[in-house]
Write a protein that holds these residues in place. Structure first.
Motif, PDB file in Angstrom:
ATOM      1  N   ASP A 125       0.822  -1.220   0.000  1.00 35.63           N
ATOM      2  CA  ASP A 125       0.000   0.000   0.000  1.00 35.63           C
ATOM      3  C   ASP A 125       0.851   1.264   0.000  1.00 35.63           C
ATOM      4  OD1 ASP A 125      -2.274  -1.561   0.108  1.00 35.63           O
ATOM      5  OD2 ASP A 125      -2.476  -1.438   2.293  1.00 35.63           O
ATOM      6  N   TYR A 126       2.183   1.095   0.041  1.00 33.88           N
ATOM      7  CA  TYR A 126       3.094   2.240   0.083  1.00 33.88           C
ATOM      8  C   TYR A 126       4.095   2.151  -1.070  1.00 33.88           C
ATOM      9  CZ  TYR A 126       1.288   3.074   4.795  1.00 33.88           C
ATOM     10  OH  TYR A 126       0.465   3.320   5.873  1.00 33.88           O
ATOM     11  N   PRO A 127       3.650   2.407  -2.298  1.00 37.77           N
ATOM     12  CA  PRO A 127       4.573   2.318  -3.440  1.00 37.77           C
ATOM     13  C   PRO A 127       5.730   3.304  -3.335  1.00 37.77           C
ATOM     14  CG  PRO A 127       2.508   3.385  -4.074  1.00 37.77           C
ATOM     15  CD  PRO A 127       2.290   2.801  -2.708  1.00 37.77           C
ATOM     16  N   GLU A 128       5.548   4.359  -2.512  1.00 34.31           N
ATOM     17  CA  GLU A 128       6.617   5.343  -2.347  1.00 34.31           C
ATOM     18  C   GLU A 128       7.809   4.774  -1.574  1.00 34.31           C
ATOM     19  OE1 GLU A 128       3.520   6.379   0.933  1.00 34.31           O
ATOM     20  OE2 GLU A 128       3.599   5.420  -1.053  1.00 34.31           O
ATOM     21  N   TYR A 129       7.647   3.556  -1.011  1.00 41.96           N
ATOM     22  CA  TYR A 129       8.763   2.959  -0.263  1.00 41.96           C
ATOM     23  C   TYR A 129      10.008   2.825  -1.127  1.00 41.96           C
ATOM     24  CZ  TYR A 129      11.809  -0.526   1.791  1.00 41.96           C
ATOM     25  OH  TYR A 129      12.920  -1.171   2.263  1.00 41.96           O
ATOM     26  N   ARG A 130       9.826   2.470  -2.394  1.00 44.18           N
ATOM     27  CA  ARG A 130      10.982   2.250  -3.269  1.00 44.18           C
ATOM     28  C   ARG A 130      11.808   3.518  -3.454  1.00 44.18           C
ATOM     29  NH1 ARG A 130       9.092  -1.852  -8.134  1.00 44.18           N
ATOM     30  NH2 ARG A 130       8.102  -3.428  -6.807  1.00 44.18           N
ATOM     31  N   ASP A 131      11.188   4.665  -3.236  1.00 45.01           N
ATOM     32  CA  ASP A 131      11.887   5.938  -3.428  1.00 45.01           C
ATOM     33  C   ASP A 131      12.304   6.583  -2.105  1.00 45.01           C
ATOM     34  OD1 ASP A 131      11.507   5.834  -6.244  1.00 45.01           O
ATOM     35  OD2 ASP A 131       9.448   6.511  -5.974  1.00 45.01           O
ATOM     36  N   LEU A 132      12.101   5.892  -0.999  1.00 46.84           N
ATOM     37  CA  LEU A 132      12.484   6.437   0.307  1.00 46.84           C
ATOM     38  C   LEU A 132      14.007   6.513   0.381  1.00 46.84           C
ATOM     39  CD1 LEU A 132      11.497   7.325   3.143  1.00 46.84           C
ATOM     40  CD2 LEU A 132      11.667   4.927   3.852  1.00 46.84           C
ATOM     41  N   ARG A 133      14.524   7.717   0.614  1.00 38.04           N
ATOM     42  CA  ARG A 133      15.966   7.944   0.508  1.00 38.04           C
ATOM     43  C   ARG A 133      16.606   8.104   1.885  1.00 38.04           C
ATOM     44  NH1 ARG A 133      17.857   8.835  -4.428  1.00 38.04           N
ATOM     45  NH2 ARG A 133      19.650   9.973  -3.594  1.00 38.04           N
ATOM     46  N   ILE A 134      16.476   7.081   2.716  1.00 38.06           N
ATOM     47  CA  ILE A 134      17.205   7.037   3.982  1.00 38.06           C
ATOM     48  C   ILE A 134      17.865   5.659   4.079  1.00 38.06           C
ATOM     49  CG2 ILE A 134      15.603   8.622   5.140  1.00 38.06           C
ATOM     50  CD1 ILE A 134      14.490   6.126   6.616  1.00 38.06           C
ATOM     51  N   PRO A 135      18.988   5.541   4.778  1.00 41.37           N
ATOM     52  CA  PRO A 135      19.592   4.221   4.977  1.00 41.37           C
ATOM     53  C   PRO A 135      18.670   3.334   5.822  1.00 41.37           C
ATOM     54  CG  PRO A 135      21.169   5.968   5.434  1.00 41.37           C
ATOM     55  CD  PRO A 135      19.829   6.622   5.338  1.00 41.37           C
ATOM     56  N   ILE A 136      18.502   2.108   5.374  1.00 41.61           N
ATOM     57  CA  ILE A 136      17.666   1.143   6.078  1.00 41.61           C
ATOM     58  C   ILE A 136      18.448  -0.152   6.250  1.00 41.61           C
ATOM     59  CG2 ILE A 136      15.525  -0.211   6.039  1.00 41.61           C
ATOM     60  CD1 ILE A 136      14.382   1.965   4.159  1.00 41.61           C
ATOM     61  N   LEU A 137      18.420  -0.669   7.456  1.00 41.89           N
ATOM     62  CA  LEU A 137      18.962  -1.998   7.734  1.00 41.89           C
ATOM     63  C   LEU A 137      17.787  -2.895   8.108  1.00 41.89           C
ATOM     64  CD1 LEU A 137      21.236  -4.046   8.318  1.00 41.89           C
ATOM     65  CD2 LEU A 137      21.297  -3.144  10.659  1.00 41.89           C
ATOM     66  N   ALA A 138      17.555  -3.940   7.327  1.00 45.53           N
ATOM     67  CA  ALA A 138      16.453  -4.859   7.581  1.00 45.53           C
ATOM     68  C   ALA A 138      17.020  -6.230   7.947  1.00 45.53           C
ATOM     69  CB  ALA A 138      15.543  -4.973   6.367  1.00 45.53           C
ATOM     70  N   VAL A 139      16.517  -6.802   9.031  1.00 46.07           N
ATOM     71  CA  VAL A 139      17.057  -8.055   9.568  1.00 46.07           C
ATOM     72  C   VAL A 139      15.915  -9.009   9.877  1.00 46.07           C
ATOM     73  CG1 VAL A 139      18.459  -9.091  11.416  1.00 46.07           C
ATOM     74  CG2 VAL A 139      18.956  -6.758  10.639  1.00 46.07           C
ATOM     75  N   CYS A 140      16.151 -10.290   9.708  1.00 47.86           N
ATOM     76  CA  CYS A 140      15.265 -11.315  10.271  1.00 47.86           C
ATOM     77  C   CYS A 140      16.110 -12.546  10.604  1.00 47.86           C
ATOM     78  CB  CYS A 140      14.097 -11.651   9.343  1.00 47.86           C
ATOM     79  SG  CYS A 140      14.436 -12.859   8.054  1.00 47.86           S
ATOM     80  N   GLY A 141      15.544 -13.460  11.363  1.00 49.72           N
ATOM     81  CA  GLY A 141      16.240 -14.674  11.748  1.00 49.72           C
ATOM     82  C   GLY A 141      16.004 -15.789  10.745  1.00 49.72           C
ATOM     83  N   SER A 142      16.975 -16.670  10.609  1.00 52.57           N
ATOM     84  CA  SER A 142      16.853 -17.761   9.638  1.00 52.57           C
ATOM     85  C   SER A 142      15.761 -18.748  10.019  1.00 52.57           C
ATOM     86  CB  SER A 142      18.193 -18.493   9.497  1.00 52.57           C
ATOM     87  OG  SER A 142      18.543 -19.163  10.705  1.00 52.57           O
ATOM     88  N   ARG A 143      15.366 -18.756  11.294  1.00 50.14           N
ATOM     89  CA  ARG A 143      14.328 -19.692  11.745  1.00 50.14           C
ATOM     90  C   ARG A 143      12.947 -19.054  11.796  1.00 50.14           C
ATOM     91  NH1 ARG A 143      17.406 -22.980  16.683  1.00 50.14           N
ATOM     92  NH2 ARG A 143      19.031 -23.935  15.366  1.00 50.14           N
TER      93      ARG A 143
END
Length: 256
Positions: free
Chosen positions: A177-195
């Motif tokens: 619902d947020y197509p503008e996400y692709r143009d968000l110009r801030i550094p982002i670190l995204a993490v998840c666990g392998s399990r």
């Protein structure tokens, strides 16, 4: 108005830590970062004084905006886990001018209708388990929370009703619902666990669609890695907070 606690020198960069659903002390083991940062931990719906309040994304976003303004109105670093990661991401999308960078830890932002319905259907038995003091106390011990933090977890969990529990899932952020996400110009670190679940890993892949986002899978970790593996997470967060540019972290696409 959100209540909050502060740690560290207010002259240092401000990091707002947004806890997971119903777990005020999600970032208990990240407080060591207060030696270099001004940490702010607000009480979000489902925890603290708001343990009995339904989660409403718009209300929460406005309350967080009010908090940033009360802190001086300068741009802040955001770090959130699970529901808190959704809140952080939504705030960054709505208020990029107030967001320096964002650490998005296990944000489920690709909810499948079948999964949402299942969690909502489980709201009553799940809330009953949260009202079982000895079981919640064991959970606090497993997470290595202090005696007082465990006591908070027990008392606040008793106030989480089936409706509050269901609201965590009924109001899940839909990144589509947020197509503008692709143009968000801030550094982002995204993490998840392998399990973690397939849905969570798919959410991580969606976050990777922004060229300013780097992703990382923590091998052997489940959903509760901020509490279970702080010795692995904290250096990643500190490095991310420190650097103006994204670090050369291991990319999730090449991590098993």
């Amino acid at each position: 108005m959100l209540k909050f606690k502060e740690y560290g020198n207010k002259e240092n960069p401000t990091v707002i830590l947004l806890h997971g659903a119903g777990v005020l002390h999600t970032f208990s083991h990240q407080l060591e970062l207060a030696s270099r940062y001004h940490l702010v931990i607000p009480e979000l719906p489902g925890a603290g004084d708001l343990a009995g309040r339904l989660f409403d994304p718009e209300w929460t976003d406005n309350a967080l905006l009010d908090l940033v303004r009360r802190l001086g109105g300068e741009p802040v670093i955001l770090a959130g886990h699970s529901l808190g990661a959704q809140i952080a991401l939504r705030f960054a999308l709505c208020h990029p001018e107030l967001t320096v960078k964002a650490a998005i830890l296990s944000a489920g932002i690709n909810p499948q209708a079948r999964s949402v319905h299942r969690y909502i259907a489980l709201a009553r038995p799940a809330a009953s388990l949260l009202h079982c003091a000895w079981l919640v106390r064991l959970q606090g011990m497993y997470w290595r929370l202090s005696h007082d933090e465990t006591g908070d977890l027990v008392s606040q969990s008793k106030r989480i009703t089936p409706a509050v529990y269901a609201s965590f899932f009924r109001n899940t952020l839909q990144l589509r619902d947020y197509p503008e996400y692709r143009d968000l110009r801030i550094p982002i670190l995204a993490v998840c666990g392998s399990r973690e679940t397939r849905d969570m890993k798919q959410s991580l892949a969606m976050l990777q669609e922004n060229p300013h986002c780097r992703t990382l899978v923590l091998s052997g970790a489940g959903h509760d890695y901020p509490l279970r593996f702080p010795e692995r997470l904290n250096p990643l967060l500190e490095s991310f907070f420190e650097e103006c540019l994204m670090l050369p972290l291991t990319d999730a696409r090449t991590t098993s």
